[in-house]
Design a protein around this motif. Sequence first.
Motif, PDB file in Angstrom:
ATOM      1  N   ARG A   1       0.837  -1.205   0.000  1.00 28.82           N
ATOM      2  CA  ARG A   1       0.000   0.000   0.000  1.00 28.82           C
ATOM      3  C   ARG A   1       0.869   1.251   0.000  1.00 28.82           C
ATOM      4  O   ARG A   1       0.589   2.234  -0.706  1.00 28.82           O
ATOM      5  CB  ARG A   1      -0.928  -0.011   1.217  1.00 28.82           C
ATOM      6  CG  ARG A   1      -1.916   1.157   1.271  1.00 28.82           C
ATOM      7  CD  ARG A   1      -2.953   1.025   0.196  1.00 28.82           C
ATOM      8  NE  ARG A   1      -3.799   2.221   0.090  1.00 28.82           N
ATOM      9  CZ  ARG A   1      -4.641   2.451  -0.898  1.00 28.82           C
ATOM     10  NH1 ARG A   1      -4.769   1.578  -1.883  1.00 28.82           N
ATOM     11  NH2 ARG A   1      -5.369   3.543  -0.934  1.00 28.82           N
TER      12      ARG A   1
ATOM     13  N   ARG B   1       2.285   1.884  -3.472  1.00 31.96           N
ATOM     14  CA  ARG B   1       1.309   2.496  -4.373  1.00 31.96           C
ATOM     15  C   ARG B   1       1.073   3.958  -4.025  1.00 31.96           C
ATOM     16  O   ARG B   1       0.890   4.806  -4.908  1.00 31.96           O
ATOM     17  CB  ARG B   1       0.002   1.703  -4.314  1.00 31.96           C
ATOM     18  CG  ARG B   1       0.063   0.391  -5.083  1.00 31.96           C
ATOM     19  CD  ARG B   1      -1.267  -0.343  -5.047  1.00 31.96           C
ATOM     20  NE  ARG B   1      -1.434  -1.032  -3.777  1.00 31.96           N
ATOM     21  CZ  ARG B   1      -2.590  -1.511  -3.331  1.00 31.96           C
ATOM     22  NH1 ARG B   1      -3.696  -1.355  -4.066  1.00 31.96           N
ATOM     23  NH2 ARG B   1      -2.669  -2.145  -2.186  1.00 31.96           N
TER      24      ARG B   1
ATOM     25  N   ASP C   1      -5.455   8.514   2.143  1.00 35.18           N
ATOM     26  CA  ASP C   1      -5.240   7.123   1.760  1.00 35.18           C
ATOM     27  C   ASP C   1      -6.464   6.339   2.229  1.00 35.18           C
ATOM     28  O   ASP C   1      -6.669   6.134   3.422  1.00 35.18           O
ATOM     29  CB  ASP C   1      -3.973   6.594   2.430  1.00 35.18           C
ATOM     30  CG  ASP C   1      -3.789   5.089   2.236  1.00 35.18           C
ATOM     31  OD1 ASP C   1      -4.467   4.516   1.371  1.00 35.18           O
ATOM     32  OD2 ASP C   1      -2.959   4.502   2.968  1.00 35.18           O
TER      33      ASP C   1
ATOM     34  N   PRO D   1      -7.999   2.844   1.449  1.00 36.13           N
ATOM     35  CA  PRO D   1      -7.769   1.596   0.717  1.00 36.13           C
ATOM     36  C   PRO D   1      -9.056   0.885   0.306  1.00 36.13           C
ATOM     37  O   PRO D   1      -9.864   0.493   1.166  1.00 36.13           O
ATOM     38  CB  PRO D   1      -6.971   0.741   1.709  1.00 36.13           C
ATOM     39  CG  PRO D   1      -7.196   1.361   3.046  1.00 36.13           C
ATOM     40  CD  PRO D   1      -7.462   2.802   2.814  1.00 36.13           C
TER      41      PRO D   1
ATOM     42  N   GLU E   1      -9.448  -2.058  -0.719  1.00 35.56           N
ATOM     43  CA  GLU E   1      -9.467  -3.443  -0.237  1.00 35.56           C
ATOM     44  C   GLU E   1      -9.985  -3.549   1.189  1.00 35.56           C
ATOM     45  O   GLU E   1     -10.315  -4.649   1.660  1.00 35.56           O
ATOM     46  CB  GLU E   1      -8.071  -4.071  -0.348  1.00 35.56           C
ATOM     47  CG  GLU E   1      -6.997  -3.411   0.502  1.00 35.56           C
ATOM     48  CD  GLU E   1      -6.282  -2.271  -0.218  1.00 35.56           C
ATOM     49  OE1 GLU E   1      -5.168  -1.926   0.217  1.00 35.56           O
ATOM     50  OE2 GLU E   1      -6.829  -1.747  -1.198  1.00 35.56           O
TER      51      GLU E   1
END
Length: 329
Positions: free
Chosen positions: A4, A7, A47, A49, A51
């Motif tokens: 993460r 990215r 940020d 995520p 997922e």
Amino acid sequence: MTDRDTRMHAFVAGTDWAGAQIALLAGDASNRRYMRVAGPRAVVLMDAPPEKGEDVRPFVAVTQLLRARGLSAPEIIARDEDGGFLLLEDLGDDLYARVAATADETTLYAAAVDLLGDLEGRGTEGLAPYDLSTILREARLLTDWYLTGAGRACDAARIVAFEAAVARALLPHLSTRAVVLRDYHAENLIWLPDRDGVGRVGLLDYQDALAGHPAYDLVSLLEDARRDTTEEMREAMIRRHLARSGADEREFRAAYAAWGAQRNIKILGIFARLWLRDGKSSYLDLMPRVWDHLQRDLAHPDLAELRAWIERQVPAPEADLRETLRAAR
């Protein structure tokens, strides 16, 4: 460095802030993180995520709506919506929760109340309604997490009675005339004194906005789970909103109490979940303040049925009950 993080750095590398220092700024009750990025000018990196169930698209959509009205939502400088990264204007560190101790609290709160007028009656394009199904889903957080965690799980009949009481309390006050930001409180408002009018109120954490009743955000502001407000302040701000909006006083105060009860019921459940599911123990110590808010709301005569159910079924979050919750994880 996690995948993460890799990215995240790749996203920043594609902007004018390539190679800039990134420092953790804050987390919140969700899976989002915020970082401050140095460079040509300081900016904030969100940020979120995917997922972990996060989605920046609602934040982008509400930001566009708010900025179109001239409100101080942060400018979106760069985005990777699929990846869950946004680069945002840095509104600074002067959260209401920090500056209220030294600034004129009345000035701060009056500006925040006045901003609510810009969220009412000017369209709620693209927002889902704050409807009864949403209300009941949120109310069940109390039974699913707070009561279950406290060893007071409800059977089906008691849950049906609870939901019926919540529905009867809120049905007279359903509305879609206001943009409801839903977390409109001192930790999500930034004081920007160099701007004009309601632009002095910087806005954060509004991605869950719905179309609903204007009383909700006033409750969120004045019945803050994290800081105390005085009875005098709350009354002055309610009267300010009434004077500016022209709302019927009896209906608005009834709506304020009903939405306040709904919100505080939900928050007790959320805070229990944040500990039991996510291991965030600090939220347990905020419960007594939320309980006090709930008792004040339930004192409204229109809420007698809901008040009676809470009195019978829901124990106060005293120290021993919070210890029971701690042990339940």
